[in-house]
Motif scaffolding. Structure first.
Motif, PDB file in Angstrom:
ATOM      1  N   THR A  69       0.840  -1.204   0.000  1.00  0.00           N
ATOM      2  CA  THR A  69       0.000   0.000   0.000  1.00  0.00           C
ATOM      3  C   THR A  69       0.871   1.249   0.000  1.00  0.00           C
ATOM      4  O   THR A  69       0.604   2.214  -0.728  1.00  0.00           O
ATOM      5  CB  THR A  69      -0.925  -0.006   1.239  1.00  0.00           C
ATOM      6  OG1 THR A  69      -1.673  -1.209   1.239  1.00  0.00           O
ATOM      7  CG2 THR A  69      -1.861   1.182   1.240  1.00  0.00           C
ATOM      8  N   HIS A  70       1.911   1.255   0.791  1.00  0.00           N
ATOM      9  CA  HIS A  70       2.824   2.390   0.856  1.00  0.00           C
ATOM     10  C   HIS A  70       3.490   2.627  -0.506  1.00  0.00           C
ATOM     11  O   HIS A  70       3.636   3.782  -0.948  1.00  0.00           O
ATOM     12  CB  HIS A  70       3.863   2.148   1.940  1.00  0.00           C
ATOM     13  CG  HIS A  70       4.782   3.302   2.186  1.00  0.00           C
ATOM     14  ND1 HIS A  70       4.336   4.469   2.759  1.00  0.00           N
ATOM     15  CD2 HIS A  70       6.102   3.471   1.915  1.00  0.00           C
ATOM     16  CE1 HIS A  70       5.356   5.316   2.837  1.00  0.00           C
ATOM     17  NE2 HIS A  70       6.434   4.722   2.341  1.00  0.00           N
ATOM     18  N   ALA A  71       3.899   1.565  -1.199  1.00  0.00           N
ATOM     19  CA  ALA A  71       4.526   1.699  -2.519  1.00  0.00           C
ATOM     20  C   ALA A  71       3.537   2.265  -3.533  1.00  0.00           C
ATOM     21  O   ALA A  71       3.913   3.104  -4.368  1.00  0.00           O
ATOM     22  CB  ALA A  71       5.060   0.347  -2.983  1.00  0.00           C
ATOM     23  N   GLU A  72       2.270   1.830  -3.487  1.00  0.00           N
ATOM     24  CA  GLU A  72       1.258   2.369  -4.411  1.00  0.00           C
ATOM     25  C   GLU A  72       1.021   3.854  -4.150  1.00  0.00           C
ATOM     26  O   GLU A  72       0.888   4.636  -5.098  1.00  0.00           O
ATOM     27  CB  GLU A  72      -0.049   1.590  -4.260  1.00  0.00           C
ATOM     28  CG  GLU A  72       0.005   0.186  -4.803  1.00  0.00           C
ATOM     29  CD  GLU A  72      -1.262  -0.606  -4.505  1.00  0.00           C
ATOM     30  OE1 GLU A  72      -2.234  -0.028  -3.986  1.00  0.00           O
ATOM     31  OE2 GLU A  72      -1.262  -1.814  -4.801  1.00  0.00           O
ATOM     32  N   ILE A  73       0.975   4.225  -2.890  1.00  0.00           N
ATOM     33  CA  ILE A  73       0.771   5.643  -2.553  1.00  0.00           C
ATOM     34  C   ILE A  73       1.954   6.480  -3.037  1.00  0.00           C
ATOM     35  O   ILE A  73       1.774   7.562  -3.609  1.00  0.00           O
ATOM     36  CB  ILE A  73       0.551   5.801  -1.035  1.00  0.00           C
ATOM     37  CG1 ILE A  73      -0.800   5.211  -0.637  1.00  0.00           C
ATOM     38  CG2 ILE A  73       0.635   7.266  -0.617  1.00  0.00           C
ATOM     39  CD1 ILE A  73      -1.034   5.128   0.851  1.00  0.00           C
ATOM     40  N   GLU A  74       3.166   5.965  -2.851  1.00  0.00           N
ATOM     41  CA  GLU A  74       4.353   6.690  -3.316  1.00  0.00           C
ATOM     42  C   GLU A  74       4.334   6.865  -4.830  1.00  0.00           C
ATOM     43  O   GLU A  74       4.696   7.926  -5.347  1.00  0.00           O
ATOM     44  CB  GLU A  74       5.627   5.955  -2.889  1.00  0.00           C
ATOM     45  CG  GLU A  74       5.947   6.084  -1.434  1.00  0.00           C
ATOM     46  CD  GLU A  74       6.337   7.501  -1.062  1.00  0.00           C
ATOM     47  OE1 GLU A  74       7.043   8.167  -1.843  1.00  0.00           O
ATOM     48  OE2 GLU A  74       5.922   7.942   0.019  1.00  0.00           O
ATOM     49  N   ALA A  75       3.909   5.822  -5.571  1.00  0.00           N
ATOM     50  CA  ALA A  75       3.834   5.927  -7.032  1.00  0.00           C
ATOM     51  C   ALA A  75       2.797   6.967  -7.442  1.00  0.00           C
ATOM     52  O   ALA A  75       3.026   7.767  -8.368  1.00  0.00           O
ATOM     53  CB  ALA A  75       3.504   4.570  -7.631  1.00  0.00           C
ATOM     54  N   ALA A  76       1.632   6.995  -6.776  1.00  0.00           N
ATOM     55  CA  ALA A  76       0.595   7.979  -7.090  1.00  0.00           C
ATOM     56  C   ALA A  76       1.072   9.390  -6.771  1.00  0.00           C
ATOM     57  O   ALA A  76       0.803  10.332  -7.538  1.00  0.00           O
ATOM     58  CB  ALA A  76      -0.679   7.663  -6.317  1.00  0.00           C
ATOM     59  N   VAL A  77       1.793   9.562  -5.676  1.00  0.00           N
ATOM     60  CA  VAL A  77       2.329  10.877  -5.322  1.00  0.00           C
ATOM     61  C   VAL A  77       3.331  11.337  -6.374  1.00  0.00           C
ATOM     62  O   VAL A  77       3.340  12.516  -6.772  1.00  0.00           O
ATOM     63  CB  VAL A  77       2.976  10.827  -3.914  1.00  0.00           C
ATOM     64  CG1 VAL A  77       3.844  12.032  -3.654  1.00  0.00           C
ATOM     65  CG2 VAL A  77       1.913  10.692  -2.857  1.00  0.00           C
ATOM     66  N   GLN A  78       4.152  10.447  -6.860  1.00  0.00           N
ATOM     67  CA  GLN A  78       5.144  10.788  -7.880  1.00  0.00           C
ATOM     68  C   GLN A  78       4.459  11.241  -9.169  1.00  0.00           C
ATOM     69  O   GLN A  78       4.852  12.250  -9.765  1.00  0.00           O
ATOM     70  CB  GLN A  78       6.058   9.573  -8.144  1.00  0.00           C
ATOM     71  CG  GLN A  78       7.171   9.835  -9.102  1.00  0.00           C
ATOM     72  CD  GLN A  78       8.227  10.751  -8.518  1.00  0.00           C
ATOM     73  OE1 GLN A  78       8.381  10.845  -7.304  1.00  0.00           O
ATOM     74  NE2 GLN A  78       8.935  11.445  -9.373  1.00  0.00           N
TER      75      GLN A  78
ATOM     76  N   ALA B 296       2.845  14.669  -8.619  1.00  0.00           N
ATOM     77  CA  ALA B 296       3.857  15.731  -8.581  1.00  0.00           C
ATOM     78  C   ALA B 296       4.325  16.079  -9.983  1.00  0.00           C
ATOM     79  O   ALA B 296       4.502  17.255 -10.316  1.00  0.00           O
ATOM     80  CB  ALA B 296       5.029  15.293  -7.717  1.00  0.00           C
ATOM     81  N   GLU B 297       4.508  15.069 -10.840  1.00  0.00           N
ATOM     82  CA  GLU B 297       4.930  15.346 -12.218  1.00  0.00           C
ATOM     83  C   GLU B 297       3.840  16.075 -12.996  1.00  0.00           C
ATOM     84  O   GLU B 297       4.131  16.950 -13.810  1.00  0.00           O
ATOM     85  CB  GLU B 297       5.313  14.038 -12.909  1.00  0.00           C
ATOM     86  CG  GLU B 297       6.622  13.455 -12.421  1.00  0.00           C
ATOM     87  CD  GLU B 297       6.965  12.133 -13.094  1.00  0.00           C
ATOM     88  OE1 GLU B 297       6.334  11.797 -14.123  1.00  0.00           O
ATOM     89  OE2 GLU B 297       7.855  11.450 -12.585  1.00  0.00           O
ATOM     90  N   LEU B 298       2.579  15.734 -12.752  1.00  0.00           N
ATOM     91  CA  LEU B 298       1.477  16.418 -13.432  1.00  0.00           C
ATOM     92  C   LEU B 298       1.387  17.876 -13.007  1.00  0.00           C
ATOM     93  O   LEU B 298       1.147  18.770 -13.830  1.00  0.00           O
ATOM     94  CB  LEU B 298       0.148  15.719 -13.147  1.00  0.00           C
ATOM     95  CG  LEU B 298      -0.155  14.466 -13.936  1.00  0.00           C
ATOM     96  CD1 LEU B 298      -1.456  13.841 -13.457  1.00  0.00           C
ATOM     97  CD2 LEU B 298      -0.236  14.748 -15.418  1.00  0.00           C
ATOM     98  N   LEU B 299       1.566  18.132 -11.736  1.00  0.00           N
ATOM     99  CA  LEU B 299       1.447  19.497 -11.240  1.00  0.00           C
ATOM    100  C   LEU B 299       2.620  20.382 -11.659  1.00  0.00           C
ATOM    101  O   LEU B 299       2.464  21.589 -11.849  1.00  0.00           O
ATOM    102  CB  LEU B 299       1.310  19.492  -9.718  1.00  0.00           C
ATOM    103  CG  LEU B 299      -0.009  18.916  -9.188  1.00  0.00           C
ATOM    104  CD1 LEU B 299       0.025  18.821  -7.680  1.00  0.00           C
ATOM    105  CD2 LEU B 299      -1.198  19.742  -9.655  1.00  0.00           C
TER     106      LEU B 299
END
Length: 152
Positions: A113-122, A125-128
């Protein structure tokens, strides 16, 4: 016997040793009969002591081998001796591995779950940080624009 020689060579060596031992004992027995009585008695006594020591060395020490035992409706590994464990010890022996397994599975789930959240945050961040607004990615014309860019 941890010998790397072939089995036939080992058997031949054992046969030679046995023949040699028989010849030596026959020769000793022959010579012992021609000795004075006092020497014969000392030799007889020494032989008896040697045989007793050899028998004592041959006696294997009692070894308790592990065995599978049925404890209630579960199988458990136990020593060869009588097992006198209380209900609490049996319950802990069953529950402890189960608790470790469940803890490991929970840790794996948390890590995933932590790895999925980190991937979504990445990705967010790139989109923003990108020059395009996020709504441009959902525009059908933008997808067509990207295809034309790849064809060039």
């Amino acid at each position: 016997m941890n010998d790397s020689r072939p089995l036939t060579t080992l058997l031949d060596a054992q046969a030679l040793e046995a023949r040699f031992a028989l010849r030596v004992t026959a020769r000793l027995s022959e010579r012992a009969s021609h000795q004075p009585h006092a020497i014969e008695e000392r030799l007889r006594f020494a032989r008896q002591q040697a045989l007793e020591r050899a028998r004592a060395r041959r006696k294997p020490a009692p070894v308790t081998a592990p065995s599978v035992q049925v404890v209630g409706s579960t199988l458990a590994l136990g020593g060869g001796g009588p097992q006198r464990s209380s209900w609490w010890e049996r319950a802990m022996a069953t529950a402890l591995p189960l608790a470790v397994l469940l803890g490991g599975l929970a840790l794996i789930q948390w890590n995933q779950t932590h790895a999925e959240i980190e991937a979504a945050v990445q990705i967010d961040a790139e989109l923003l940080v990108d020059d395009l607004p996020p709504t441009a990615y959902s525009d059908p014309g933008f997808v067509e624009f990207l295809r034309k860019q790849q064809d060039r």
